[in-house]
Design an enzyme around this catalytic site. Structure first.
Site, short mmCIF file in Angstrom:
data_model
loop_
_atom_site.label_atom_id
_atom_site.label_comp_id
_atom_site.label_asym_id
_atom_site.label_seq_id
_atom_site.Cartn_x
_atom_site.Cartn_y
_atom_site.Cartn_z
CD GLU A 1 6.83 -0.22 9.27
OE1 GLU A 1 8.02 -0.61 9.00
OE2 GLU A 1 5.69 -0.32 8.56
CE LYS B 1 9.60 -1.36 5.13
NZ LYS B 1 8.64 -1.28 6.21
CG ASP C 1 24.47 -11.36 9.97
OD1 ASP C 1 24.05 -10.45 9.31
OD2 ASP C 1 25.73 -11.59 9.40
CG HIS D 1 -0.28 2.68 9.46
ND1 HIS D 1 0.72 2.79 10.33
CD2 HIS D 1 -0.30 1.46 8.79
CE1 HIS D 1 1.77 2.01 9.39
NE2 HIS D 1 1.04 1.06 8.68
C1 MEV Z 1 4.97 -1.10 5.21
O1 MEV Z 1 5.74 -1.15 6.27
C2 MEV Z 1 4.98 -2.39 4.59
C3 MEV Z 1 3.68 -2.43 3.31
O2 MEV Z 1 3.81 -1.37 2.45
C4 MEV Z 1 3.86 -3.78 2.73
C5 MEV Z 1 3.18 -3.58 1.37
O3 MEV Z 1 2.74 -2.73 0.52
O4 MEV Z 1 2.70 -4.91 0.76
C6 MEV Z 1 2.63 -2.24 3.79
#
Ligand code: MEV
Length: 425
Positions: free
Chosen positions: A82, A266, A282, A380
C-alpha cells in the site's frame, strides 16, 4: 550510533537509496547486492516450505526512517503493497523524534500452551492435583524439548482454568507457560503440551482433547508511548493545539464506535504487519492476538490511547501482545528477511517486539494527523503522481517537478505527465 534521520532518501532513485544506506553504514555489500538484484526467496526453497508450491510472490520492501526508540535509532524494514504507509510512518517518527523519541517496554515473554481436559469427574479435585504436581508437569515438558532448555528457555509454570462451554459443560484447561527465548516457539510449545497431556489425564481423571499453543499471548506484551509538544504538530494552516485536540477527539471516537475502531486499528496494523512480514514473523498470529486484546474489556476498542496532558502535550500509548521471533520458523530462509534483520541489528526478540509496537503507534499517529488536518487524499495523490511521472518515463531529477505539476493541475495521468515532460509544444 548511525542516525535513522536520512533527509532526502525518498527523493533518490532506488539504487541511490541503496548507495546512501550503504554509505551511512546501514547496509553491507551483501545486503545491497541482494536488494539491488531483487533477489527473492528461490523457488526450490519455496517448494520445500509449503505444499503444492508453484513459485514465489514478491512485495515491495521499503524502509521507514527517523525512528528513535529508547534512545536508539532504527531504520525500519517494511514489506507492504500500500502506498503512503512507509511515508506516513517516517513522517510521524520524525515528529516523535523531535519530541525525544518513543519509549518502549515489554512485560515478560512467556507463551501459552493449552491442554483441554474433558469428562473430568471432579473439577476441584483435578485442579488441586494438577497444581500439586505442577513441577512434575514442567519437568515432563522440559524433558520433551531439551534443546530449548539448553538455550536457557523452557516451561516455567502451570495454570488451571475452568471454562464454561456454551452448552453449560464446564471444562478444565491446563495452561503451560513457556519461555521460548528468541523464538516464537510454536513447535516447542506444541511438543511440550503433547508431552504433558497423558500426565494431565491421569491427574484429572479426564480425557485430553486439544493440545496446542494459544496465540493469545497475554503474558508476552509490548508497549510504546510518546509525548509530543503541540507546536511539533503544527501542519500548514493547522495550529498544533488544534491538531492535538483533533487527534484526541479521533481517539475518543475509536474508543466508542465499532466502525471507527476497526479502521483505526487497521491503520495501526498497517505498520505492525509490514514489519512482521519483513522480519519473517507470523503476522496472522499477531493480528488475531491484537484484535482479541483490543476486545479484552468485553467490547472491541481502539488499540491506541491518545490524550492531552496538563501542559497541552499529546500523549500516545499502544500495548499489544507481541510474540515475535528473531530465530526459528521460516526466518532466515528468505534473503529479504535476512536483510530486514541486518537493518534492525537486534539481539533479542523482546527488542523487536518493542520496535514493532512503536511502528504501530507511529502509523496511527501519521494517519490521525493527516485525517484531522488536510485529509489523507492529498498525500496519496502526491505519491500517486510520483508513480505516474515515473511510468511516463520521467528521469529521477524530474519526478518531483512533474508530480507537483500534475497534482496542481488535478490531472494525474500518464498522458498528462508525458505532456509535461515533452515541454511546451
Ligand atoms: C488506510 O490504510 C488506513 C487509515 O484508514 C487508518 C485510519 O483511518 O486511521 C488511514
Amino acid at each position: 550510533m548511525v542516525s535513522s534521520r536520512i533527509p532526502g532518501l525518498h527523493q533518490l532513485d532506488r539504487m541511490g537509496r541503496l548507495q546512501r544506506l550503504h554509505d551511512a553504514g546501514w547496509l553491507s555489500d551483501a545486503d545491497v547486492e541482494s536488494l539491488a538484484d531483487g533477489r527473492a526467496l528461490d523457488s526450490t526453497r519455496a517448494d520445500k516450505i509449503i505444499e503444492n508450491a508453484l513459485g514465489v510472490y514478491a512485495l515491495p520492501f521499503g524502509v521507514a526512517t527517523n525512528f528513535r526508540i529508547n534512545a536508539r535509532d532504527y531504520l525500519i524494514p517494511m514489506v507492504i503493497e500500500e502506498p503512503s504507509v512507509v511515508a506516513s510512518a517516517s513522517h510521524a517518527a520524525r515528529i516523535v523524534r523531535a519530541a525525544g523519541g518513543f519509549a518502549a517496554s515489554s512485560t515478560g515473554r512467556l507463551m501459552v500452551g493449552q491442554v483441554q481436559l474433558l469428562e473430568v469427574p471432579d473439577l476441584e479435585a483435578a485442579e488441586r492435583e494438577i497444581r500439586l504436581h505442577g513441577d512434575a508437569l514442567i519437568g515432563l515438558a522440559n524433558d520433551a524439548h531439551p534443546a530449548m532448555v539448553r538455550r536457557g528457555g523452557g516451561a516455567r509454570g502451570v495454570e488451571v482454568h475452568h471454562v464454561l462451554a456454551d452448552d453449560g459443560e464446564e471444562m478444565l484447561v491446563l495452561h503451560l507457560l513457556v519461555d521460548t527465548r528468541d523464538a516464537m516457539g510454536a513447535n516447542t510449545i506444541n511438543t511440550m503440551v503433547e508431552a504433558v497431556a497423558p500426565a494431565a489425564e491421569i491427574l484429572s481423571g479426564g480425557r485430553a482433547c486439544l493440545r496446542i499453543l494459544s496465540n493469545y499471548t497475554d503474558h508476552c506484551l509490548a508497549g510504546a508511548s510518546c509525548t509530543i509538544a503541540a507546536d511539533l504538530l503544527t501542519s500548514g494552516d493547522y495550529d498544533g493545539r488544534q491538531v492535538v485536540d483533533g487527534i484526541v477527539a479521533a481517539g475518543r471516537l475509536a474508543e466508542a464506535d465499532l466502525h471507527r475502531a476497526v479502521t483505526h486499528n487497521k491503520g495501526v496494523m498497517n505498520g505492525v504487519d509490514a514489519v512482521l512480514i519483513a522480519t519473517g514473523n507470523d503476522w496472522r498470529a499477531i493480528e488475531a492476538a491484537a484484535h482479541a486484546y483490543a476486545s479484552r474489556s468485553g467490547r472491541y476498542r481502539s488499540m491506541t490511547a491518545w490524550r492531552k496532558d496538563e501542559a497541552g502535550n499529546l500523549v500516545g500509548n499502544l500495548e499489544l501482545p507481541m510474540p515475535v521471533g528473531l530465530v526459528g520458523g521460516s526466518i532466515g530462509l528468505n534473503p529479504g528477511t535476512r536483510v530486514a534483520h541486518a537493518l534492525l541489528g537486534l539481539s533479542r526478540a523482546e527488542e523487536l517486539a518493542q520496535v514493532v509496537v512503536a511502528v504501530g503507534l507511529a502509523q496511527n499517529l501519521g494517519a490521525l494527523k493527516a485525517l484531522v488536518t488536510h485529509g489523507i487524499q492529498r498525500g496519496h495523490m502526491a505519491l500517486q503522481a510520483r508513480s505516474v511521472a515515473l511510468l511516463a518515463g520521467a528521469p529521477s531529477a524530474e519526478v518531483d517537478r512533474v508530480a507537483k505539476e500534475l497534482v496542481k493541475r488535478g490531472d494525474i495521468t500518464v498522458a498528462g505527465a508525458r505532456e509535461l515532460l515533452a515541454g511546451p509544444a
